[in-house]
Design a protein around this motif. Sequence first.
Motif, PDB file in Angstrom:
ATOM      1  N   CYS A 243       0.884  -1.232   0.044  1.00  0.00           N
ATOM      2  CA  CYS A 243       0.089  -0.023   0.047  1.00  0.00           C
ATOM      3  C   CYS A 243       0.843   1.101  -0.050  1.00  0.00           C
ATOM      4  CB  CYS A 243      -0.842   0.034   1.239  1.00  0.00           C
ATOM      5  SG  CYS A 243      -2.004   1.503   1.351  1.00  0.00           S
TER       6      CYS A 243
ATOM      7  N   CYS B  65       0.410   3.374   3.585  1.00  0.00           N
ATOM      8  CA  CYS B  65       0.753   3.064   4.988  1.00  0.00           C
ATOM      9  C   CYS B  65       1.881   1.855   4.890  1.00  0.00           C
ATOM     10  CB  CYS B  65      -0.375   2.400   5.921  1.00  0.00           C
ATOM     11  SG  CYS B  65      -1.178   0.775   5.133  1.00  0.00           S
TER      12      CYS B  65
ATOM     13  N   THR C 218      -0.442  -3.432   9.933  1.00  0.00           N
ATOM     14  CA  THR C 218       0.006  -2.365   9.541  1.00  0.00           C
ATOM     15  C   THR C 218      -0.990  -1.429   8.759  1.00  0.00           C
ATOM     16  OG1 THR C 218       1.971  -3.522   8.994  1.00  0.00           O
ATOM     17  CG2 THR C 218       1.834  -1.394   7.862  1.00  0.00           C
ATOM     18  N   CYS C 219      -2.205  -2.006   8.249  1.00  0.00           N
ATOM     19  CA  CYS C 219      -3.315  -1.333   7.413  1.00  0.00           C
ATOM     20  C   CYS C 219      -3.798  -0.276   8.238  1.00  0.00           C
ATOM     21  CB  CYS C 219      -4.100  -2.369   6.923  1.00  0.00           C
ATOM     22  SG  CYS C 219      -5.474  -1.559   5.939  1.00  0.00           S
ATOM     23  N   ALA C 220      -3.506   1.020   7.939  1.00  0.00           N
ATOM     24  CA  ALA C 220      -4.318   2.294   8.524  1.00  0.00           C
ATOM     25  C   ALA C 220      -5.845   2.238   8.529  1.00  0.00           C
ATOM     26  CB  ALA C 220      -3.562   3.443   8.098  1.00  0.00           C
ATOM     27  N   GLU C 221      -6.185   1.827   7.340  1.00  0.00           N
ATOM     28  CA  GLU C 221      -7.578   1.820   7.071  1.00  0.00           C
ATOM     29  C   GLU C 221      -8.158   0.733   7.896  1.00  0.00           C
ATOM     30  OE1 GLU C 221      -9.295   2.213   3.071  1.00  0.00           O
ATOM     31  OE2 GLU C 221      -7.548   3.326   2.627  1.00  0.00           O
ATOM     32  N   ARG C 222      -7.619  -0.366   8.083  1.00  0.00           N
ATOM     33  CA  ARG C 222      -8.254  -1.265   9.073  1.00  0.00           C
ATOM     34  C   ARG C 222      -8.229  -0.925  10.395  1.00  0.00           C
ATOM     35  NH1 ARG C 222      -9.063  -6.760   8.790  1.00  0.00           N
ATOM     36  NH2 ARG C 222      -8.836  -7.962  10.445  1.00  0.00           N
ATOM     37  N   ARG C 223      -7.080  -0.351  10.820  1.00  0.00           N
ATOM     38  CA  ARG C 223      -7.006   0.262  12.355  1.00  0.00           C
ATOM     39  C   ARG C 223      -8.147   1.144  12.481  1.00  0.00           C
ATOM     40  NH1 ARG C 223      -1.453   0.620  11.508  1.00  0.00           N
ATOM     41  NH2 ARG C 223      -1.763   2.852  11.391  1.00  0.00           N
ATOM     42  N   ASP C 224      -8.272   2.260  11.516  1.00  0.00           N
ATOM     43  CA  ASP C 224      -9.344   3.211  11.691  1.00  0.00           C
ATOM     44  C   ASP C 224     -10.737   2.570  11.906  1.00  0.00           C
ATOM     45  OD1 ASP C 224      -7.580   5.201  11.371  1.00  0.00           O
ATOM     46  OD2 ASP C 224      -7.798   5.827   9.382  1.00  0.00           O
TER      47      ASP C 224
ATOM     48  N   CYS D 104      -9.465  -2.098   2.020  1.00  0.00           N
ATOM     49  CA  CYS D 104      -8.531  -0.956   2.007  1.00  0.00           C
ATOM     50  C   CYS D 104      -8.645  -0.156   0.535  1.00  0.00           C
ATOM     51  CB  CYS D 104      -7.322  -1.388   2.278  1.00  0.00           C
ATOM     52  SG  CYS D 104      -6.267   0.142   2.304  1.00  0.00           S
TER      53      CYS D 104
ATOM     54  N   SER E  60      -7.019   2.354  -0.401  1.00  0.00           N
ATOM     55  CA  SER E  60      -5.515   2.728  -0.560  1.00  0.00           C
ATOM     56  C   SER E  60      -5.089   1.562  -1.279  1.00  0.00           C
ATOM     57  CB  SER E  60      -4.883   3.292   0.493  1.00  0.00           C
ATOM     58  OG  SER E  60      -5.289   4.214   1.018  1.00  0.00           O
TER      59      SER E  60
END
Length: 99
Positions: A19, A22, A47-53, A66, A68
Motif C-alpha cells: 500500500c 501505509c 500495518t493497514c491504517a484503514e483497517r485500524r481506523d 482498503c 488505498s
Amino acid sequence: MAPRPDNRLLDAPMVPVSCEACGAQVEARKSSWEQTSIQWHAEGLRTCAERRDASRAERPAPFTGCRSLTTAIGQAALRGRIRVQSEEADTTDRPADGL
C-alpha cells in the motif's frame, strides 16, 4: 468423480503489493479487471491504517477492504506487475482508473 485440481495459482501466482499510503503488504492476483484475489498476512493486517481506523470507529463494521491498497493493486496491474488473466492479448476493457 475426483475433484479437478485448482491450478490457477500455478498459471498466475500471487504477487506482493504494498500500500502506498501505509506500507501494508499483501499478495494479490487479478483474474480480470473486475476480480481481484487478495491474501492478507498478519503483518499487513497490523500495518493497514484503514483497517485500524475501521476497528476504532464508534460503530465498528466488518472490514471490507482498503481503498488505498485497492488503488495500489490497480496501479500494479496497469504497470504490468500483476498479470490480468482475462486480458492476455486484449487491453480494450482496461478501466481508465486502473481498478
